[in-house]
Write an enzyme that holds these catalytic residues in place. Structure first.
Site, PDB file in Angstrom:
ATOM      1  N   ASP A 154     -18.386 -10.506  18.064  1.00  0.00           N
ATOM      2  CA  ASP A 154     -19.410 -10.176  19.057  1.00  0.00           C
ATOM      3  C   ASP A 154     -19.625 -11.360  19.991  1.00  0.00           C
ATOM      4  OD1 ASP A 154     -19.785  -8.615  16.507  1.00  0.00           O
ATOM      5  OD2 ASP A 154     -21.223  -7.562  17.787  1.00  0.00           O
ATOM      6  N   ASP A 194     -41.516   2.771  18.174  1.00  0.00           N
ATOM      7  CA  ASP A 194     -41.653   1.993  19.403  1.00  0.00           C
ATOM      8  C   ASP A 194     -41.526   2.878  20.644  1.00  0.00           C
ATOM      9  OD1 ASP A 194     -41.084  -0.299  21.378  1.00  0.00           O
ATOM     10  OD2 ASP A 194     -41.353  -1.364  19.490  1.00  0.00           O
ATOM     11  N   ASP A 203     -23.608  -0.954  21.290  1.00  0.00           N
ATOM     12  CA  ASP A 203     -23.980  -1.867  20.216  1.00  0.00           C
ATOM     13  C   ASP A 203     -24.825  -1.182  19.133  1.00  0.00           C
ATOM     14  OD1 ASP A 203     -23.562  -4.365  19.193  1.00  0.00           O
ATOM     15  OD2 ASP A 203     -25.216  -5.328  20.261  1.00  0.00           O
ATOM     16  N   HIS A 232     -38.200  -2.314  24.816  1.00  0.00           N
ATOM     17  CA  HIS A 232     -38.682  -3.069  23.665  1.00  0.00           C
ATOM     18  C   HIS A 232     -38.061  -2.559  22.367  1.00  0.00           C
ATOM     19  CE1 HIS A 232     -42.212  -4.079  20.934  1.00  0.00           C
ATOM     20  NE2 HIS A 232     -41.973  -5.227  21.502  1.00  0.00           N
ATOM     21  N   ASN A 245     -19.149  -5.574  16.460  1.00  0.00           N
ATOM     22  CA  ASN A 245     -18.059  -5.074  17.301  1.00  0.00           C
ATOM     23  C   ASN A 245     -17.888  -6.049  18.468  1.00  0.00           C
ATOM     24  OD1 ASN A 245     -20.304  -4.519  18.866  1.00  0.00           O
ATOM     25  ND2 ASN A 245     -20.112  -2.297  18.790  1.00  0.00           N
ATOM     26  N   ASP A 295     -54.173  -7.640  21.821  1.00  0.00           N
ATOM     27  CA  ASP A 295     -54.337  -8.989  21.273  1.00  0.00           C
ATOM     28  C   ASP A 295     -55.186  -9.818  22.215  1.00  0.00           C
ATOM     29  OD1 ASP A 295     -52.635  -8.349  19.139  1.00  0.00           O
ATOM     30  OD2 ASP A 295     -50.856  -8.866  20.309  1.00  0.00           O
ATOM     31  N   ASP A 338     -57.350 -14.683  18.894  1.00  0.00           N
ATOM     32  CA  ASP A 338     -57.287 -13.414  18.171  1.00  0.00           C
ATOM     33  C   ASP A 338     -56.717 -13.704  16.780  1.00  0.00           C
ATOM     34  OD1 ASP A 338     -57.645 -10.756  17.646  1.00  0.00           O
ATOM     35  OD2 ASP A 338     -56.514 -10.046  19.372  1.00  0.00           O
ATOM     36  N   GLU A 368     -50.472 -15.018  15.705  1.00  0.00           N
ATOM     37  CA  GLU A 368     -51.827 -14.999  15.156  1.00  0.00           C
ATOM     38  C   GLU A 368     -51.879 -15.467  13.703  1.00  0.00           C
ATOM     39  OE1 GLU A 368     -53.856 -11.280  15.909  1.00  0.00           O
ATOM     40  OE2 GLU A 368     -53.148 -11.258  17.988  1.00  0.00           O
ATOM     41  N   SER A 404     -43.421  -9.496  18.141  1.00  0.00           N
ATOM     42  CA  SER A 404     -42.597  -8.297  18.309  1.00  0.00           C
ATOM     43  C   SER A 404     -41.184  -8.484  17.832  1.00  0.00           C
ATOM     44  CB  SER A 404     -42.476  -7.957  19.797  1.00  0.00           C
ATOM     45  OG  SER A 404     -43.311  -6.908  20.122  1.00  0.00           O
TER      46      SER A 404
END
Ligand code: NAG
Ligand code: NAG
Ligand code: NAG
Length: 845
Positions: A154, A194, A203, A232, A245, A295, A338, A368, A404
């Site tokens: 890759d 999501d 991929d 995302h 790959n 947040d 937060d 956080e 995330s």
């Protein structure tokens, strides 16, 4: 229009049969969720109420969705109210009496997609200025060896420092020797909950798992990215399962299967989110969730009751009873003070909360802190980010970040584990993660040594995940016994909280008998549900001190949180006490550090100890949560005799152990007696808590009062029971505590725990303040607002069209991804603002 939607309904109808998710039309229809008595046929309820039965609510037994044409009113509530009145006057029975719960579904208010961007820390350099150190020759050699041995060609594998870091050696997930054993996620499945994922990316398509996927935003089987910023989920998916790959890089579990559950791209209801969280839960093993309430340092939101039920359902029935694994990103609001205990998803005992560290192993300013955070893993910071797959046939993204990006990396590592040990339960996984995490940055992490010799930090949880250590331990891990729990009664305080560095401390003593009765052998999670009335919530902080003198910072001050709502039946969670016996005195300390016009009252609290059972055969499953679970404290007051309290003024005592006497020191004293004839057998009774009849003082100096909690009414029978030793002590504690804190936390907090007791007549006013504290409750609690938390905020949404008819009005539906146009060129590395290091962006995780 009409024909169009009719065709749509027919088309979706087919898919609905396959997937059990009927289509929704929020523009023209209302939807209700009804929880019915299992003997009540939904078809008859539908006829009675003039509704259409749309089917069961996902995997939730006895919960059904009904629809009708849109109306202003909540027609079900109206009908049920009339029915209740009629029943009172006539006493007859009716099919509607089988309705246990009804909720009209609302599209959740769309919260900010990207909150204000927290400032980068001092000394922050943009990627252009960045100058990484060079790779070590031995690192490059090892990287080449791994790629060679495994046939990894890759093109961006060498950029994927989180998998193998040849520059800051040792700062990666330590996975290469796991792969070299042939453990690559084969047979494991992760669902990315999501904004969709690009199953046509070269991929991802080899690992895409269609059976586990669904698009809840567009009501189709294929959760494709459709909005301009639906990237995302694809980036998260690449971290887990990018195929080995010639495209981009590899996922940490590159032979795992990856599903997409798309919920973040439009407004949805609690009902749909509940279905999504259980979607294909016999097939999807792990649910990776990089989203939550904003947040912003002011939100305090928990999922609604249907979602809570779905999560309990998942751990009890998902994966054939072994339980779905939920992985949640801790949140990116640290720069705004937060804390992940203000988020009901991350502080759920059912989720593994994952924070971030950067490629130098440092705490990034966004990640956080909280007592519910189990572990951390790599993400953006120190001028780099996670390099992963992007939307498009052959697109990569070098700037994925925030917490995330940490959560899916953890989810991928857990997939490696389940690949070889699919029999591990949701709690086994938490044990494994807790036991094998590697403490880091011992100088700054405010580490405490726990009762079982682990180290815990509110910044890093139990440390960073070491894939190799986790997988090695998984090979021989012995399943833990079923979950047991002990609930204390509500402990009424109703005391003003002194301002300044003083704290108001209230204790409750848990005896060995109580835990034996509750079948609890050793602790895992601890939760504290509490009510505090206060003029400015952000001034408050709450610590929990365990019998072993470990400290959980359940709540911290938050400079932006000027809410006047206080804490309303809010549940804080801690994983700090994992492995403790639980026996002894638990102390909650509420502080109001700001001396200002905003004052407050600590109303009441309720301790729950969750852990492993003593006798597996005796242990039952936790009953489904209920919207009235926290309502019973009003009742306990009326159903108990007064909580007679005494307190005592005491000057600082040198030896902390003499302040709080652990009842285990007196194992043979008659602590509790089982209540007799108290339960008119409400079998749903989830607790096995002991009801006290007689207790005696544990120590010579401590004036004790041992309230007898009488028989509670049937609605809260499960809470009845448990002896209380309630001490309210405040003042002196403050200054002393504060000054001692720093040192204490760095060293062993158990050696230096000291505080004072002063006199307070806490028996007074037990029944006052309750009302005012509860006033304003209600609407505030339902939250659980779902919103997205996307990576890499591009500023390009202004041209987006609005979709009409959707509440909130800011629904964006810019079609970027049509089947014939994949938007090539939009996602080229380095050509737009998306490629900025995302950890300086706002609310994505
Ligand atoms: C990483 O994995 C190796 C085995 O490959 C192991 O010896 C080592 O202890 C692990 N942890 C770290 C921090 O390198
Ligand atoms: C994958 O699962 C199947 C069915 O459970 C099993 O037969 C097979 O051995 C597993 N493969 C690996 C590599 O664990
Ligand atoms: C604040 O103090 C005032 C005066 O003592 C009192 O009446 C009020 O109830 C307090 N507020 C709260 C939220 O406790």
């Amino acid at each position: 229009m009409r024909l169009h939607s009719l065709l749509g309904l027919i088309g979706l109808g087919y898919l609905a049969t396959a997937s059990n998710v009927p289509p929704r039309n929020y523009e023209s229809h209302d939807y209700y969720v009804l929880h019915l008595d299992s003997s009540t046929p939904p078809s008859q309820i539908a006829i009675k109420l003039g509704l259409t039965h749309e089917g069961q609510l996902g995997e939730l037994q006895d919960h059904h969705i009904f629809s009708c044409h849109k109306e202003e009113d909540d027609i079900v509530r109206t009908a049920l109210k009339e029915r209740r009145q009629k029943k009172r006057s006539t006493g007859d029975s009716d099919i509607l009496d089988g309705v246990k719960f009804a909720q009209k579904q609302k599209l959740k208010a769309r919260l900010e997609k990207r909150g204000p961007i927290p400032p980068p820390p001092k000394g922050y350099q943009s990627p252009v200025e960045q100058r990484q150190e060079g790779p070590a020759p031995s690192g490059l050699a090892r990287q080449a060896f791994v790629a060679d041995s495994l046939g990894i060609s890759d093109p961006i594998f060498h950029e994927q420092w989180h998998l193998y870091n040849p520059v800051q050696m040792g700062h990666d997930v330590n996975v290469t020797d796991v792969w070299l054993q042939g453990i690559t996620g084969f047979n494991a499945t992760v669902a990315i909950v999501d904004d969709g994922l690009d199953m046509y990316s070269d991929d991802l398509k080899g690992n895409y798992f269609a059976e586990g996927s669904w698009d809840f935003n567009d009501n189709t089987a294929e959760p494709k990215p459709r909005l301009s910023d639906d990237r995302h989920g694809t980036r998260c998916a690449g971290e887990v399962s990018a195929v080995k790959n010639d495209v981009c890089g590899v996922g940490v579990a590159y032979d795992s299967k990856i599903a997409g559950i798309r919920i973040l791209s439009k407004l949805i209801t609690d009902a749909d989110e509940a279905i999504a969280m259980n979607y294909a839960f016999q097939l999807n093993q792990i649910y990776s969730c990089s989203w939550g309430p904003p947040d912003d340092g002011l939100s305090m939101e928990a999922p609604g009751i249907l979602i809570k039920k779905a999560m309990v359902n998942a751990v009890q029935n998902g994966r054939d009873g072994k339980g779905s694994i939920y992985v949640f990103a801790s949140g990116n609001g640290a720069a705004k003070e937060d804390n992940c205990n203000f988020d009901g998803y991350t502080n759920s005992i059912y989720s593994i909360t994952v924070g971030a560290i950067d490629r130098k192993g440092l705490h990034p300013y966004y990640s956080e802190h909280c007592s519910a955070q189990l572990v951390v893993t790599y993400s953006s910071g120190s001028n780099d980010a996670i390099h992963t797959t992007d939307v498009g046939t052959n697109q990569c993204y070098p700037g994925h970040g925030g917490t995330s990006a940490a959560a899916p990396l953890a989810a991928g590592i857990f997939a490696l584990v389940l690949g070889i040990r699919p029999d591990l339960t949701w709690r086994d996984m938490q044990y494994l993660v807790m036991q094998t995490a590697l403490p880091i940055d011992l100088d700054t992490g405010e580490w405490q040594t726990t009762s079982i010799g682990k180290k815990f930090s509110h910044t890093f949880g139990y440390g960073k995940i070491d894939s190799w250590a986790t997988v090695e331990a998984a090979k021989t891990f012995e399943n833990v016994k079923p979950q047991a729990w002990y609930y204390s009664p509500w402990i009424h305080v109703n005391q003003a909280i002194p301002q300044g560095n003083e704290g108001l401390a209230v204790s409750f003593e848990v005896t060995s008998t109580m835990l034996k009765e509750a079948n609890v052998e050793r602790l895992e999670h601890v939760t504290v549900t509490m009510n505090v009335a206060h003029g400015r919530r952000g001034d408050l902080s709450v610590d929990l001190v365990s019998p072993d003198k470990l400290v959980s910072h359940l709540s911290v001050t938050r400079k932006f949180d000027s809410s006047k709502d206080g804490y309303n039946d809010w549940t804080f969670m801690s994983v700090v006490h994992w492995g403790e016996s639980g026996i002894g005195t638990w102390t909650v300390i509420v502080k109001d550090t700001e001396v200002n016009e905003h004052n407050g009252t600590f109303v009441d609290w309720h301790l729950k100890l969750w852990g492993e059972s003593i006798d597996a055969d005796k242990q039952t499953l936790l009953p489904m949560p209920d919207e009235h679970d926290d309502d019973d404290h009003d009742k306990i007051i009326t159903s108990t005799t007064t909580i007679a309290g005494t307190t005592q003024a005491i000057t600082p005592l040198p030896a902390p152990t003499s302040i709080i006497t652990n009842p285990t020191d007196h194992p043979d004293r008659p602590v509790n007696a089982k209540p007799t004839g108290t339960t008119e057998d409400e079998t749903a009774s989830p607790t096995n808590s002991a009801a006290p009849e007689a207790t005696t003082s544990a120590s010579s100096w401590l004036p004790s009062f041992f309230p007898t909690f009488g028989v509670s009414s049937k609605t809260q029978i499960w809470i009845y029971g448990a002896a209380g030793l309630i001490i309210v002590f405040c003042a002196g504690l403050g200054v002393y505590f504060y000054m001692a804190r720093r040192k204490r936390l760095r060293n062993n907090p158990r050696d230096e725990w000291e505080f004072d007791l002063i006199e307070e007549d806490e028996a007074e006013g037990l029944n006052t303040g309750r009302r005012s504290a509860k006033a304003g409750k209600g609407s505030k609690r339902r939250a659980g607002e779902l919103y997205d938390a996307f990576a890499a905020g591009s500023e390009d949404e202004s041209e987006d069209e609005y979709v009409d008819g959707v509440e909130g009005g800011d629904e964006r539906e810019k079609r970027l991804y049509d089947d014939d146009d994949e938007g090539e060129g939009q996602h080229v590395i380095g050509d737009d603002e998306d490629d900025e290091i995302p950890d300086e962006k706002g609310s994505q995780r």
